[in-house]
Design an enzyme around this catalytic site. Structure first.
Site, short mmCIF file in Angstrom:
data_model
loop_
_atom_site.label_atom_id
_atom_site.label_comp_id
_atom_site.label_asym_id
_atom_site.label_seq_id
_atom_site.Cartn_x
_atom_site.Cartn_y
_atom_site.Cartn_z
N PHE A 35 0.96 -1.25 -0.01
CA PHE A 35 -0.15 0.05 0.06
C PHE A 35 0.98 1.15 -0.08
O PHE A 35 1.54 1.39 0.95
CB PHE A 35 -0.97 -0.10 1.04
N ASP A 38 9.17 2.44 1.16
CA ASP A 38 8.27 3.28 1.66
C ASP A 38 8.27 3.15 3.31
O ASP A 38 7.96 1.93 3.60
CB ASP A 38 6.89 2.85 1.06
N LYS A 64 3.26 10.08 8.57
CA LYS A 64 2.57 9.52 9.55
C LYS A 64 3.23 10.00 10.82
O LYS A 64 2.90 10.96 11.08
CB LYS A 64 2.37 7.68 9.63
#
Length: 398
Positions: free
Chosen positions: A128, A215, A244
């Protein structure tokens, strides 16, 4: 009022009004232990005093100018991140998807400078990377892509944790310029690759003159028990993305680059109106400073061992538990049946959790939880899982 919102989220029936540490309170005064941390965002928990002060002080001074001018906090944050990660340069954005967009553009620019007209990036099944068109196309989940075709071209998908599949691509495909993977797949179900996976990727990228792009949006900022999950390996990426937990809830993303990727972007190649503004950068600086002062990276490792030991003691012998796995405070408890209903059951019991990949209870607690709070998470989650598997008929376990 809620009818004015686009129907993009299947929201749970709760509205939180305030938080402190690892706890949240709703509009009716009920208290909840947050074992999800805003999906790996609130590493310092809620209302952390240093982050709160940094935001308030900066908001009272200067929130935004633009990237047409120098921004002192942006320079300081870049220095801190590159030193922690061993990288050379940073581009700041507002989200993880934007950070990954920057990485994709770097890879394409790298390819074009090598004379490759149609650059390809190898990505993994189960990944993702975001919901913009390019990051959605890079994502290895057909469910989130459905309805948004045609997807962006230039991505070659391989199984995660499969170096041989990438060797096959290298032998049979022209135009590959980079590999983009998560060191641990979060949304995919806390999938932890073999210990030599990143080192193998680094070797393949070096052999083929590709960029290794990681990532670290969910794994970064101490959650894995290292500042960045790639630091569990012996290899350094060419490009790494963050978001995040970098701002502990204040929106900020970062794309870091090193070596041959560090200077590819030149004026006019990329930009952001809000990216790296003084407010977001001051918050992120406070996050890093607080993590260092509280030794939270080391604490994540200790907490991980405690939580895993607790879950194994309670659940390892249960025949419906397929696996209990963790990389720092990325924890997954995989059942042998779909278990999305556990999210609402946990909420009713005053606990925030998540279920991903249909069968995996995903836990991403703040790095600041106490031993007592870790014990509560183990006890509540284990009790919920035990009751759930006992009450689920065999016909519903497929």
């Amino acid at each position: 009022m809620i009818d004015a919102l686009m129907n993009t989220y299947a929201r749970l029936p709760v509205n939180f009004t305030h938080g402190e540490g690892a706890w949240l309170w709703d509009s009716e005064g009920h208290k909840y232990l947050d074992a999800l941390g805003g999906i790996a965002v609130c590493g310092l928990g809620h209302a952390h005093p240093a982050v709160t002060k940094a935001i308030c002080d900066q908001a009272a001074t200067l929130v935004h100018t633009s990237n047409l001018y120098g921004i002192e906090a942006q320079n300081l944050l870049a220095e801190k991140l590159t030193a922690l990660a061993g990288m050379q340069s940073v581009f700041f954005s507002n989200s993880g998807a934007e950070a990954n967009e920057a990485a994709i553009k770097i890879a394409r620019l790298y390819g074009h400078k090598k004379g490759i007209a149609k650059p390809n990036i190898i990505v993994a099944d189960g990944s993702f990377h975001g919901r913009t068109m390019a990051t959605l196309s890079a994502t290895g989940n057909r469910k989130v892509q459905a309805g948004f075709e045609p997807l962006v071209q230039g991505f070659i998908r391989v199984p995660y944790n499969d170096l041989e599949a990438i060797r096959t691509v290298a032998k049979n495909t022209d135009g590959v310029v980079a590999v983009l993977v998560e060191p641990v797949q979060g949304e995919g179900g806390i999938n932890i690759p073999a210990a030599d996976y990143l080192d193998g990727l680094r070797a393949l990228c070096d052999e083929n003159d590709w960029l290794l792009m990681l990532d670290e949006i969910q794994t970064g900022m101490g959650r894995s028990g290292k500042w960045f999950a790639f630091q569990h390996s012996n290899s350094q990426p060419d490009v790494m993305t963050l978001a995040k937990a970098l701002g502990n809830g204040v929106p900020i993303g970062a794309c870091l680059a090193a070596g041959k990727a560090a200077d590819l972007f030149q004026p006019g190649n990329h930009g952001s109106t809000f990216g790296g503004n003084p407010l977001a950068c001051r918050a992120a600086i406070a996050v890093i400073d607080s993590m260092e002062e509280q030794r939270l990276v080391e604490r994540a490792h200790v907490l991980s061992q405690k939580l895993v030991a607790g879950f194994k003691a309670r659940l390892a012998e249960n025949p419906h538990i397929a696996d209990i796995r963790a990389c720092g405070l990325l924890l997954g408890i995989e059942l042998d049946m779909p278990c999305a209903a556990l999210v609402r059951e946990a909420l009713a019991d005053g606990l925030l959790i998540n279920v991903t990949a249909e069968k995996v209870v995903r836990l991403l607690p703040p790095l600041i939880i106490s031993d007592a709070e870790a014990d509560i998470i183990v006890d509540k989650v284990s009790s919920l899982v035990e009751a759930f598997v006992a009450d689920t008929p065999a016909s519903a376990r497929a």
